[in-house]
Design an enzyme around this catalytic site. Structure first.
Site, mmCIF file in Angstrom:
data_model
loop_
_atom_site.group_PDB
_atom_site.id
_atom_site.type_symbol
_atom_site.label_atom_id
_atom_site.label_comp_id
_atom_site.label_asym_id
_atom_site.label_seq_id
_atom_site.Cartn_x
_atom_site.Cartn_y
_atom_site.Cartn_z
ATOM 1 N N TYR A 59 0.834 -1.204 0.000
ATOM 2 C CA TYR A 59 0.000 0.000 0.000
ATOM 3 C C TYR A 59 0.867 1.253 0.000
ATOM 4 C CZ TYR A 59 -3.833 -3.180 1.368
ATOM 5 O OH TYR A 59 -4.763 -4.182 1.426
ATOM 6 N N LYS A 116 7.167 -13.477 3.478
ATOM 7 C CA LYS A 116 7.300 -14.365 2.316
ATOM 8 C C LYS A 116 8.721 -14.175 1.766
ATOM 9 C CE LYS A 116 5.144 -17.294 -0.372
ATOM 10 N NZ LYS A 116 4.866 -18.644 0.081
ATOM 11 N N ASP A 149 1.549 -17.493 4.063
ATOM 12 C CA ASP A 149 0.452 -18.351 3.587
ATOM 13 C C ASP A 149 0.193 -19.492 4.572
ATOM 14 O OD1 ASP A 149 2.991 -19.147 2.876
ATOM 15 O OD2 ASP A 149 2.529 -19.596 0.794
ATOM 16 N N ASP A 199 -3.279 -7.185 6.743
ATOM 17 C CA ASP A 199 -4.683 -6.929 6.437
ATOM 18 C C ASP A 199 -5.399 -8.254 6.199
ATOM 19 O OD1 ASP A 199 -6.857 -5.381 5.983
ATOM 20 O OD2 ASP A 199 -6.287 -4.754 3.960
#
Ligand code: ATP
Length: 323
Positions: free
Chosen positions: A115, A159, A190, A214
């Site tokens: 973002y 990640k 994940d 988020d």
């Protein structure tokens, strides 16, 4: 005296925020509230979702109680909440998720990552820049370590096996944890989403980048009965804004069925941040008592309206505080 800017925003923000404000007023009649209009509704009416005068008003408040804003898929429309978070430098988004046998805090970096707002469109591709800075990572890591220090341990959601930007994030979080003496481990985001749902009791404080945080917190809402339950705080060095994790939910807006618990708990977080832990705890207890008495909105299987649930919480507060 506490001056609180109240932003209802759009959609169910117009329903849950007035309830949260009334709950605050019930325990703290000394609070001065002032309304600030922000969001898509304002954009449709005036062509501006949040002007510079608005930003000045928000800055002048001791804290902001914020509902939710609709972000339409219009290329000319910039997300208001992202703008406010950046302008007020609200770098830490703190999202507690509590259940009977678990107590998790997700600490989400709030100003950069995916973002970053740095985006461009070319004829055959569209790009969004994922920015992870040393300064941004250091300050969110310190905030997470501070929370973890009072508790148990830190998990770094990332990640880094795929994203170079996360190599930097993990390295900085590890170093800050070591410095703070907080045991920490890294977990790929994940697999982490699934594991948090399966073994929530294994988690304490989770720090992660903007979009991962988020998604993780929305998924984790499953543990507590849905999005209507989760509060959050957006904290910076000088400003603080409190809002439910959920959005404006246009599908249920205007029907008096939205669950106001996330908004009421956000108001409790605001009070705790302002140093009034006593009334914050009283509000949280009143919410639990109302639910235990079977008063609940339809998302929790009940029949109470948004306003009726709020009134029940205010009743419980008045019993608890003036027996
Ligand atoms: P936005 O674009 O503002 O994020 P959205 O509808 O895409 O809005 P959310 O507002 O987060 O996303 O909500 C997703 C769904 O969850 C809603 O459509 C609604 O059905 C449900 N929901 C969200 N908040 C609540 C709430 N407070 N009470 C009951 N249901 C809720």
């Amino acid at each position: 005296m506490l001056r609180i800017a109240v932003v209802e925003g759009d959609g169910i923000g117009h329903e849950v925020i007035p309830v949260a404000r009334d709950v605050l007023a019930a325990v703290r009649p000394d609070i001065e509230f002032f309304d600030v209009e922000v969001g898509y509704g304002r954009w449709e009416r005036t062509g501006s979702a949040c002007g510079s005068e608005t930003m000045r008003e928000l800055r002048s408040a001791d804290a902001v109680l914020f509902g939710a804003v609709t972000t339409p898929p219009d290329p000319d429309y910039r997300s208001v909440l992202q703008t406010i978070r950046r302008e007020l430098d609200l770098y830490a988004n703190i999202r507690p998720i509590e259940g009977e046998d678990f107590d998790i805090v997700i600490v989400r970096e709030n100003t950069e990552g995916l973002y970053s707002g740095i985006e461009w469109t070319e004829p055959d591709r569209a790009c969004t820049l994922r920015v992870v800075s040393r300064r941004g990572s250091e300050r969110i890591a310190r905030c997470a370590c501070m929370l973890a220090k009072r508790r148990r341990h830190l998990v770094i959601g990332n990640k880094a096996n795929v994203l170079k930007s996360d190599l930097l994030f993990v390295e900085i979080c590890r170093r800050e944890a070591e410095r703070a003496g907080v045991p920490c481990r890294s977990h790929y985001i994940d697999a982490l989403c699934l594991d948090v749902l399966m073994h929530p009791q294994h988690y304490d404080v989770i720090v992660t980048t903007n979009m991962f945080g988020d998604i993780l917190s929305d998924a984790a809402a499953y543990l507590v009965g849905g999005l209507g339950m989760l509060p959050s705080a957006n904290i910076g060095e000088r400003h603080a804004l409190f809002e439910p994790v959920h959005g404006s939910a246009p599908d249920i807006a205007g029907k008096n069925i939205a669950n106001p618990i996330a908004a009421i708990r956000s108001a409790a977080m605001l009070l705790r941040h302002a140093g009034d832990s006593g009334h914050a705890a009283a509000i949280e207890a009143a919410v639990r008592t109302a639910v235990a008495k079977g008063i609940a909105t339809p998302d929790l299987g009940g029949t109470a309206g948004t306003r009726e649930f709020g009134d029940a919480v205010i009743r419980e507060l008045s019993i608890a505080l003036h027996p």
